[in-house]
Design a protein around this motif. Sequence first.
Motif, mmCIF file in Angstrom:
data_model
loop_
_atom_site.group_PDB
_atom_site.id
_atom_site.type_symbol
_atom_site.label_atom_id
_atom_site.label_comp_id
_atom_site.label_asym_id
_atom_site.label_seq_id
_atom_site.Cartn_x
_atom_site.Cartn_y
_atom_site.Cartn_z
ATOM 1 N N TRP A 169 51.550 49.783 28.497
ATOM 2 C CA TRP A 169 52.201 51.110 27.224
ATOM 3 C C TRP A 169 51.524 51.110 26.180
ATOM 4 N N LYS A 170 50.759 49.688 25.652
ATOM 5 C CA LYS A 170 49.672 50.004 24.200
ATOM 6 C C LYS A 170 48.824 50.308 24.487
ATOM 7 N N SER A 171 48.287 49.757 25.699
ATOM 8 C CA SER A 171 46.839 50.267 25.947
ATOM 9 C C SER A 171 46.737 52.125 26.627
ATOM 10 N N ALA A 172 47.863 51.797 26.889
ATOM 11 C CA ALA A 172 47.625 53.711 27.342
ATOM 12 C C ALA A 172 47.515 54.465 25.903
ATOM 13 N N ILE A 173 48.497 54.531 24.799
ATOM 14 C CA ILE A 173 49.251 54.855 24.092
ATOM 15 C C ILE A 173 47.097 54.652 23.201
ATOM 16 N N ARG A 174 46.862 53.796 23.603
ATOM 17 C CA ARG A 174 45.730 53.951 22.389
ATOM 18 C C ARG A 174 44.940 54.808 23.067
ATOM 19 N N GLU A 175 44.454 55.052 24.424
ATOM 20 C CA GLU A 175 43.789 55.637 24.996
ATOM 21 C C GLU A 175 44.398 57.618 24.537
ATOM 22 N N GLU A 231 51.861 64.025 19.788
ATOM 23 C CA GLU A 231 53.119 63.540 19.369
ATOM 24 C C GLU A 231 53.644 64.190 20.688
ATOM 25 N N ALA A 232 53.216 65.234 21.808
ATOM 26 C CA ALA A 232 53.712 65.594 23.193
ATOM 27 C C ALA A 232 52.831 64.584 23.994
ATOM 28 N N ALA A 233 51.961 64.284 23.622
ATOM 29 C CA ALA A 233 50.652 63.791 24.384
ATOM 30 C C ALA A 233 50.856 62.071 24.685
ATOM 31 N N VAL A 234 52.020 61.581 23.129
ATOM 32 C CA VAL A 234 52.700 60.177 23.246
ATOM 33 C C VAL A 234 53.656 59.847 23.857
ATOM 34 N N HIS A 235 54.314 61.266 23.694
ATOM 35 C CA HIS A 235 56.206 61.229 24.246
ATOM 36 C C HIS A 235 55.836 61.275 26.000
ATOM 37 N N ARG A 236 54.455 61.714 26.142
ATOM 38 C CA ARG A 236 54.222 61.996 28.044
ATOM 39 C C ARG A 236 53.684 60.478 28.036
ATOM 40 N N THR A 237 53.021 60.026 27.707
ATOM 41 C CA THR A 237 52.826 58.818 28.266
ATOM 42 C C THR A 237 53.920 57.869 27.930
#
Length: 263
Positions: free
Chosen positions: A150-156, A231-237
């Motif tokens: 999940w952290k890797s996805a947030i970094r992306e 912010e919306a992209a972070v929530h979706r991810t």
Amino acid sequence: MSTFAGTVEHYRRYRPGIPADVADVLAAAVPKRRLRRLLDLGTGTGLVVEALLPHFDDILAIDTDADMLAAAETALRPQVPSGTRMVLQRCAAEEFTPPDDWRADLVTICRAFHWLDQAGVLRRLDDQVAPEGAVAIFGDNSFWAAGSPWKSAIREVIQDFLGEERRAGAGVFRHHDRPYSEIMQESTFNDVQEIRVAVHRVWSAESILGYLYSTSFAAPHLFGDRLPEFEAAVHRTLARFSDDDTFDENNEFLIRIGRRSRQ
């Protein structure tokens, strides 16, 4: 503009503090005295000072960011025990000179050594640390280092908005790959001990965003008018990794304690 412009509110609220186990390691690194002195370099909002208040009686903490120091003053002053002296001072570590006859038993540099003139600061500390004192350089891994899916996805997500290279405020983060222990071994504090302290945390989407907004690589101003989109992209991810808004993190503090070699 400061590298951490616009992050102070988030920094104080969402940056993880210093665990008690880490504070115990730091306190045990130097002899017990009637008066124990602490110098905290790059104190930010005072998270290290907060953790070490029970262990030291005379505390100097410095930072170059006036807003960070103001937040530290507000948060810490009510917690200072009777008989303990705490001074927060706006100053760069490369320029700091302690009062006459004041020498630190312990110097702490947490999550800040990468911003400093490392060899230069260690050189200056030779005159600022008591004979049996120590310098502790330590920190945990940031979200940029990932370490979980999940952290890797947030970094992306951050890279999609701000580019592949890690930001440092308005600039790009540049960091060498030399171990801090190796740098310390080239200084007066060349007797270096490394200690690792594991830490487990549970995050929510709110606290993850708050943490990101406390960093130099995802400060709110970097996104401009695209902040709501980010912010919306972070929530979706994050929704891909949890059904109940909980995100486990296994991290660790790597503590490097340097002392002068005994001849």
